[in-house]
Design a protein around this motif. Sequence first.
Motif, PDB file in Angstrom:
ATOM      1  N   ASP A  53       0.840  -1.195   0.000  1.00 51.76           N
ATOM      2  CA  ASP A  53       0.000   0.000   0.000  1.00 51.76           C
ATOM      3  C   ASP A  53       0.878   1.248   0.000  1.00 51.76           C
ATOM      4  O   ASP A  53       2.084   1.174   0.232  1.00 51.76           O
ATOM      5  N   TYR A  80      -4.849   7.172   0.668  1.00 47.48           N
ATOM      6  CA  TYR A  80      -4.318   5.837   0.945  1.00 47.48           C
ATOM      7  C   TYR A  80      -4.654   4.947  -0.243  1.00 47.48           C
ATOM      8  O   TYR A  80      -5.823   4.777  -0.593  1.00 47.48           O
ATOM      9  N   LYS A  82      -4.511   1.237  -1.825  1.00 43.68           N
ATOM     10  CA  LYS A  82      -4.297  -0.186  -1.539  1.00 43.68           C
ATOM     11  C   LYS A  82      -3.765  -0.890  -2.784  1.00 43.68           C
ATOM     12  O   LYS A  82      -4.110  -0.516  -3.906  1.00 43.68           O
TER      13      LYS A  82
END
Length: 185
Positions: A53, A80, A82
């Motif tokens: 990630d 963020y 992934k």
Amino acid sequence: MVKRIYGMFLQGPSPFQISRTLTEEGIPSPGGKDHWNPSNIKSILTNEKYKGDALLQMTFTVDFLTKKKKTNEGEIPQYYVKDNHEAIIDPETFEMVQTLMATRKKGRNRKSSVSIFSSKVKCGDCGSWYGPKVWHSNDAYRKVICQCNHKFDGQKCTTPTLTEDEIKELFLRAANQVIDQKEQL
């Protein structure tokens, strides 16, 4: 090396113990130095990049002329992502390490990995963990005992001091009682 550090941490050693082991083995640190710091190990153990990630915009440029950067403390949005890249550590292992690190934080009831019985025996008075202490460390009467980590803080605990052999004996006695009653359990 990253896989080894995660494996070592899950087996019990602290970041300090892992850094000492890697230094003693002569393995260079990520910066190319011959000495590892516990902060290097903590950084590796908490870095989401190792599970594939990425956290974007952790820092940002304040002044483009001076190229001064600042840690993002909520001034601009972070993202963020992934599965951004191939993982070195599987997500389950990463999450197990994060959980274990949270239990080992500083404080009255933190988990420890100093010895086999660390964070296993609790004080009957204050509820804190028992920990190993060394008596007569520099002479022939050297002895490792276990006592409440907060025995002499404020209101004194009246729980006894135990040797590691006494704790082993009590553990075996309790384990044997459980084995004798396994059918009932």
